[in-house]
Design a protein around this motif. Structure first.
Motif: not given
Length: 289
Positions: A90-95, A113-116, A226-229
Protein backbone atom coordinates in the motif's frame (compact mmCIF):
# COMPACT_ATOMS: atom_id res chain seq x y z
CA UNK A 1 59.87 48.80 62.11
CA UNK A 2 57.71 46.65 59.78
CA UNK A 3 60.73 45.61 57.75
CA UNK A 4 62.50 44.44 60.89
CA UNK A 5 59.55 42.40 62.07
CA UNK A 6 58.92 40.88 58.65
CA UNK A 7 55.21 40.46 59.34
CA UNK A 8 53.13 40.62 56.16
CA UNK A 9 49.39 40.31 55.63
CA UNK A 10 48.48 37.23 53.56
CA UNK A 11 45.61 38.95 51.77
CA UNK A 12 47.11 42.28 50.70
CA UNK A 13 50.84 41.40 50.99
CA UNK A 14 51.54 44.51 53.06
CA UNK A 15 53.05 45.04 56.42
CA UNK A 16 50.69 44.59 59.30
CA UNK A 17 51.95 47.77 60.97
CA UNK A 18 51.69 50.00 57.87
CA UNK A 19 48.64 52.27 57.75
CA UNK A 20 45.73 51.14 55.54
CA UNK A 21 44.79 53.22 52.51
CA UNK A 22 41.79 55.45 52.83
CA UNK A 23 38.80 54.22 50.76
CA UNK A 24 37.01 56.93 48.89
CA UNK A 25 33.43 56.55 47.62
CA UNK A 26 32.77 58.10 44.25
CA UNK A 27 29.32 59.44 43.45
CA UNK A 28 27.88 59.79 39.97
CA UNK A 29 26.88 63.24 38.83
CA UNK A 30 24.74 62.03 35.90
CA UNK A 31 21.31 63.69 35.90
CA UNK A 32 18.41 61.39 36.84
CA UNK A 33 16.43 62.43 33.80
CA UNK A 34 19.17 61.18 31.49
CA UNK A 35 19.00 57.70 33.04
CA UNK A 36 15.30 57.42 32.33
CA UNK A 37 15.65 58.10 28.62
CA UNK A 38 14.97 54.96 26.56
CA UNK A 39 15.61 54.37 22.93
CA UNK A 40 12.45 54.32 20.85
CA UNK A 41 11.90 51.13 18.85
CA UNK A 42 11.05 52.00 15.25
CA UNK A 43 7.72 50.65 13.97
CA UNK A 44 8.34 48.68 10.78
CA UNK A 45 5.89 48.61 7.92
CA UNK A 46 4.38 45.39 6.56
CA UNK A 47 6.78 45.47 3.62
CA UNK A 48 9.79 45.81 5.93
CA UNK A 49 8.52 43.02 8.19
CA UNK A 50 8.06 40.72 5.18
CA UNK A 51 11.59 41.46 3.97
CA UNK A 52 12.92 40.78 7.46
CA UNK A 53 11.08 37.45 7.59
CA UNK A 54 12.49 36.45 4.18
CA UNK A 55 16.03 37.21 5.34
CA UNK A 56 15.48 35.20 8.51
CA UNK A 57 14.10 32.26 6.53
CA UNK A 58 17.06 32.39 4.11
CA UNK A 59 19.53 32.27 7.00
CA UNK A 60 17.65 29.50 8.83
CA UNK A 61 19.12 26.05 8.78
CA UNK A 62 17.41 23.85 6.21
CA UNK A 63 16.21 20.34 6.88
CA UNK A 64 18.66 17.54 6.24
CA UNK A 65 16.41 16.10 3.51
CA UNK A 66 15.55 19.44 1.92
CA UNK A 67 17.52 18.66 -1.24
CA UNK A 68 16.16 15.11 -1.57
CA UNK A 69 12.77 15.98 -3.05
CA UNK A 70 11.27 14.26 -6.08
CA UNK A 71 8.37 14.88 -8.45
CA UNK A 72 5.30 12.81 -7.68
CA UNK A 73 5.50 10.42 -10.63
CA UNK A 74 9.23 9.80 -10.06
CA UNK A 75 8.58 8.99 -6.40
CA UNK A 76 5.88 6.48 -7.41
CA UNK A 77 8.28 4.78 -9.83
CA UNK A 78 11.06 4.57 -7.21
CA UNK A 79 8.75 3.03 -4.60
CA UNK A 80 7.43 0.56 -7.17
CA UNK A 81 11.01 -0.46 -8.03
CA UNK A 82 12.02 -0.89 -4.37
CA UNK A 83 8.85 -2.70 -3.25
CA UNK A 84 9.35 -5.97 -5.11
CA UNK A 85 8.57 -8.44 -2.31
CA UNK A 86 4.89 -7.50 -1.97
CA UNK A 87 2.86 -6.88 -5.07
CA UNK A 88 -0.15 -5.88 -2.95
CA UNK A 89 1.70 -3.30 -0.84
CA UNK A 90 0.00 0.00 0.00
CA UNK A 91 1.16 3.52 -0.79
CA UNK A 92 0.93 5.73 2.29
CA UNK A 93 0.82 9.52 2.09
CA UNK A 94 2.05 11.52 5.10
CA UNK A 95 1.28 15.24 5.36
CA UNK A 96 2.92 17.21 8.16
CA UNK A 97 1.38 20.50 9.25
CA UNK A 98 2.77 23.20 11.54
CA UNK A 99 0.06 23.06 14.19
CA UNK A 100 0.15 25.91 16.68
CA UNK A 101 -0.93 25.53 20.30
CA UNK A 102 -4.68 25.32 20.62
CA UNK A 103 -5.25 24.75 16.90
CA UNK A 104 -8.03 22.42 15.76
CA UNK A 105 -6.86 18.99 14.60
CA UNK A 106 -7.47 18.77 10.83
CA UNK A 107 -10.06 16.20 9.80
CA UNK A 108 -12.58 15.62 7.04
CA UNK A 109 -14.18 13.15 4.66
CA UNK A 110 -13.27 12.34 1.05
CA UNK A 111 -14.26 10.04 -1.78
CA UNK A 112 -11.09 9.06 -3.65
CA UNK A 113 -10.88 8.48 -7.38
CA UNK A 114 -10.04 4.80 -6.72
CA UNK A 115 -10.49 3.36 -3.27
CA UNK A 116 -7.53 1.59 -1.67
CA UNK A 117 -9.62 -0.96 0.21
CA UNK A 118 -13.31 -1.83 0.56
CA UNK A 119 -14.96 0.78 2.72
CA UNK A 120 -16.48 -0.41 5.98
CA UNK A 121 -20.16 0.33 6.36
CA UNK A 122 -20.96 3.15 8.76
CA UNK A 123 -23.36 2.44 11.60
CA UNK A 124 -25.44 5.56 12.20
CA UNK A 125 -27.08 6.47 15.53
CA UNK A 126 -29.32 9.55 15.63
CA UNK A 127 -30.87 11.33 18.61
CA UNK A 128 -34.22 12.60 17.36
CA UNK A 129 -37.88 12.60 18.35
CA UNK A 130 -41.21 12.95 16.61
CA UNK A 131 -41.22 13.74 12.91
CA UNK A 132 -37.41 14.11 12.84
CA UNK A 133 -37.09 10.51 14.07
CA UNK A 134 -39.24 9.30 11.17
CA UNK A 135 -37.11 11.28 8.69
CA UNK A 136 -33.92 9.79 10.20
CA UNK A 137 -35.27 6.23 9.81
CA UNK A 138 -36.27 6.84 6.22
CA UNK A 139 -32.82 8.35 5.50
CA UNK A 140 -31.14 5.06 6.49
CA UNK A 141 -30.11 5.47 10.15
CA UNK A 142 -29.57 2.20 12.02
CA UNK A 143 -30.52 3.38 15.53
CA UNK A 144 -32.95 6.24 16.17
CA UNK A 145 -34.28 7.39 19.52
CA UNK A 146 -34.37 10.02 22.22
CA UNK A 147 -32.88 10.25 25.70
CA UNK A 148 -33.56 6.54 26.29
CA UNK A 149 -30.50 5.73 24.16
CA UNK A 150 -28.11 7.44 26.59
CA UNK A 151 -27.89 4.56 29.07
CA UNK A 152 -27.40 2.06 26.24
CA UNK A 153 -24.44 4.04 24.88
CA UNK A 154 -22.83 4.31 28.33
CA UNK A 155 -23.23 0.58 29.02
CA UNK A 156 -21.97 -0.36 25.56
CA UNK A 157 -25.25 -1.80 24.30
CA UNK A 158 -25.45 0.54 21.31
CA UNK A 159 -22.43 0.69 19.00
CA UNK A 160 -22.11 3.27 16.23
CA UNK A 161 -19.39 4.77 14.04
CA UNK A 162 -21.27 8.07 13.54
CA UNK A 163 -23.62 9.76 16.01
CA UNK A 164 -25.90 12.64 15.03
CA UNK A 165 -28.19 14.72 17.19
CA UNK A 166 -30.99 17.19 16.61
CA UNK A 167 -30.63 20.75 17.86
CA UNK A 168 -33.47 20.19 20.35
CA UNK A 169 -31.73 17.32 22.21
CA UNK A 170 -28.06 18.33 22.19
CA UNK A 171 -28.22 20.20 25.51
CA UNK A 172 -29.89 17.24 27.20
CA UNK A 173 -27.35 14.60 26.14
CA UNK A 174 -24.14 16.67 26.46
CA UNK A 175 -23.77 16.47 30.31
CA UNK A 176 -24.19 12.67 30.26
CA UNK A 177 -22.32 11.69 27.08
CA UNK A 178 -19.63 14.37 26.82
CA UNK A 179 -17.02 12.40 28.80
CA UNK A 180 -17.99 9.09 27.17
CA UNK A 181 -18.10 10.07 23.49
CA UNK A 182 -15.69 13.02 23.56
CA UNK A 183 -12.43 11.01 23.87
CA UNK A 184 -13.67 8.67 21.11
CA UNK A 185 -14.39 11.56 18.72
CA UNK A 186 -18.08 10.63 18.43
CA UNK A 187 -19.70 13.42 20.44
CA UNK A 188 -22.06 15.45 18.21
CA UNK A 189 -20.97 19.06 17.76
CA UNK A 190 -22.07 22.01 15.67
CA UNK A 191 -18.52 22.62 14.47
CA UNK A 192 -18.31 19.17 12.88
CA UNK A 193 -21.83 19.43 11.49
CA UNK A 194 -23.15 16.43 13.47
CA UNK A 195 -25.70 18.59 15.31
CA UNK A 196 -28.27 19.16 12.59
CA UNK A 197 -31.92 18.84 11.67
CA UNK A 198 -31.19 17.86 8.05
CA UNK A 199 -30.37 14.19 8.61
CA UNK A 200 -31.11 13.10 5.04
CA UNK A 201 -28.69 15.70 3.62
CA UNK A 202 -25.92 14.69 6.04
CA UNK A 203 -26.31 10.98 5.31
CA UNK A 204 -26.33 11.72 1.58
CA UNK A 205 -22.97 13.48 1.92
CA UNK A 206 -21.68 10.72 4.19
CA UNK A 207 -22.35 7.89 1.75
CA UNK A 208 -19.42 7.01 -0.48
CA UNK A 209 -16.81 8.89 1.57
CA UNK A 210 -14.05 7.90 3.99
CA UNK A 211 -12.97 9.89 7.04
CA UNK A 212 -9.39 11.14 7.52
CA UNK A 213 -7.96 12.75 10.63
CA UNK A 214 -4.61 14.10 11.84
CA UNK A 215 -3.02 13.41 15.21
CA UNK A 216 -2.32 15.93 17.98
CA UNK A 217 0.98 16.90 16.29
CA UNK A 218 -0.75 17.73 13.02
CA UNK A 219 0.51 14.66 11.10
CA UNK A 220 -2.02 13.20 8.64
CA UNK A 221 -1.56 9.63 7.38
CA UNK A 222 -3.66 8.16 4.58
CA UNK A 223 -3.45 4.92 2.57
CA UNK A 224 -3.62 6.36 -0.91
CA UNK A 225 -3.33 3.41 -3.30
CA UNK A 226 -2.09 -0.10 -3.99
CA UNK A 227 1.14 -1.02 -5.74
CA UNK A 228 -0.73 -2.65 -8.62
CA UNK A 229 -2.67 0.58 -9.30
CA UNK A 230 -1.65 2.50 -12.38
CA UNK A 231 0.47 5.62 -11.94
CA UNK A 232 -2.44 7.73 -13.15
CA UNK A 233 -4.81 6.36 -10.49
CA UNK A 234 -2.30 6.89 -7.67
CA UNK A 235 -1.52 10.41 -8.90
CA UNK A 236 -5.21 11.34 -9.02
CA UNK A 237 -5.78 9.99 -5.51
CA UNK A 238 -2.82 11.92 -4.10
CA UNK A 239 -3.68 15.22 -5.73
CA UNK A 240 -7.33 14.89 -4.76
CA UNK A 241 -6.45 14.17 -1.12
CA UNK A 242 -3.86 16.95 -0.88
CA UNK A 243 -6.40 19.42 -2.27
CA UNK A 244 -8.92 18.36 0.40
CA UNK A 245 -6.32 18.77 3.17
CA UNK A 246 -5.32 22.21 1.86
CA UNK A 247 -8.93 23.37 2.00
CA UNK A 248 -9.41 22.15 5.57
CA UNK A 249 -6.12 23.64 6.77
CA UNK A 250 -6.75 26.98 5.04
CA UNK A 251 -3.91 26.66 2.50
CA UNK A 252 -6.37 26.75 -0.39
CA UNK A 253 -9.57 28.80 -0.51
CA UNK A 254 -12.92 27.37 -1.44
CA UNK A 255 -14.86 28.80 -4.37
CA UNK A 256 -17.18 30.75 -2.05
CA UNK A 257 -14.26 32.26 -0.14
CA UNK A 258 -12.46 33.14 -3.37
CA UNK A 259 -15.53 35.01 -4.64
CA UNK A 260 -15.92 36.80 -1.32
CA UNK A 261 -19.28 35.23 -0.40
CA UNK A 262 -18.04 33.61 2.81
CA UNK A 263 -17.41 36.06 5.64
CA UNK A 264 -15.55 33.59 7.90
CA UNK A 265 -11.82 33.31 7.30
CA UNK A 266 -10.13 30.01 8.22
CA UNK A 267 -6.82 30.26 10.08
CA UNK A 268 -4.00 28.87 7.97
CA UNK A 269 -2.27 25.73 9.26
CA UNK A 270 0.80 25.61 7.03
CA UNK A 271 1.79 22.33 5.36
CA UNK A 272 5.49 21.73 5.97
CA UNK A 273 6.11 18.39 4.23
CA UNK A 274 4.36 15.87 1.98
CA UNK A 275 5.94 12.40 1.85
CA UNK A 276 5.08 9.17 0.06
CA UNK A 277 6.16 5.73 1.27
CA UNK A 278 5.12 2.09 1.41
CA UNK A 279 5.73 -0.95 3.62
CA UNK A 280 9.42 -1.47 2.78
CA UNK A 281 10.27 1.56 0.64
CA UNK A 282 11.76 4.74 2.14
CA UNK A 283 9.77 7.94 2.61
CA UNK A 284 10.23 10.31 -0.35
CA UNK A 285 9.42 13.98 -0.06
CA UNK A 286 7.26 15.26 -2.91
CA UNK A 287 8.28 18.51 -4.59
CA UNK A 288 5.50 19.31 -7.08
CA UNK A 289 2.33 19.34 -4.96
Amino acid sequence: MSSTLGLLCRQCCRSILSPRPVLLREFSTTPIVALRRTKKIPVLSKKALAAKARKRAAKARKHIYENEKMPLESAIDVIRAVEVAKSNATYELVIKTAMSRGAIIPKGRIALHRETKPRAEDRILIFAEGRQADEAKSAGAHIVGGLELVDGIISGKHHATTILCSTALIRAITPKLGRVLGPRGLMPSERRGTVTDDFSGYLRRLSGTAEWKGDKNGVIRMPIGKLHFSTEDVTKNIRQFVTAVKRVTGNQKDTEEAKGKSKSVKPVNAITRIMLSSTQAPSIQISDI
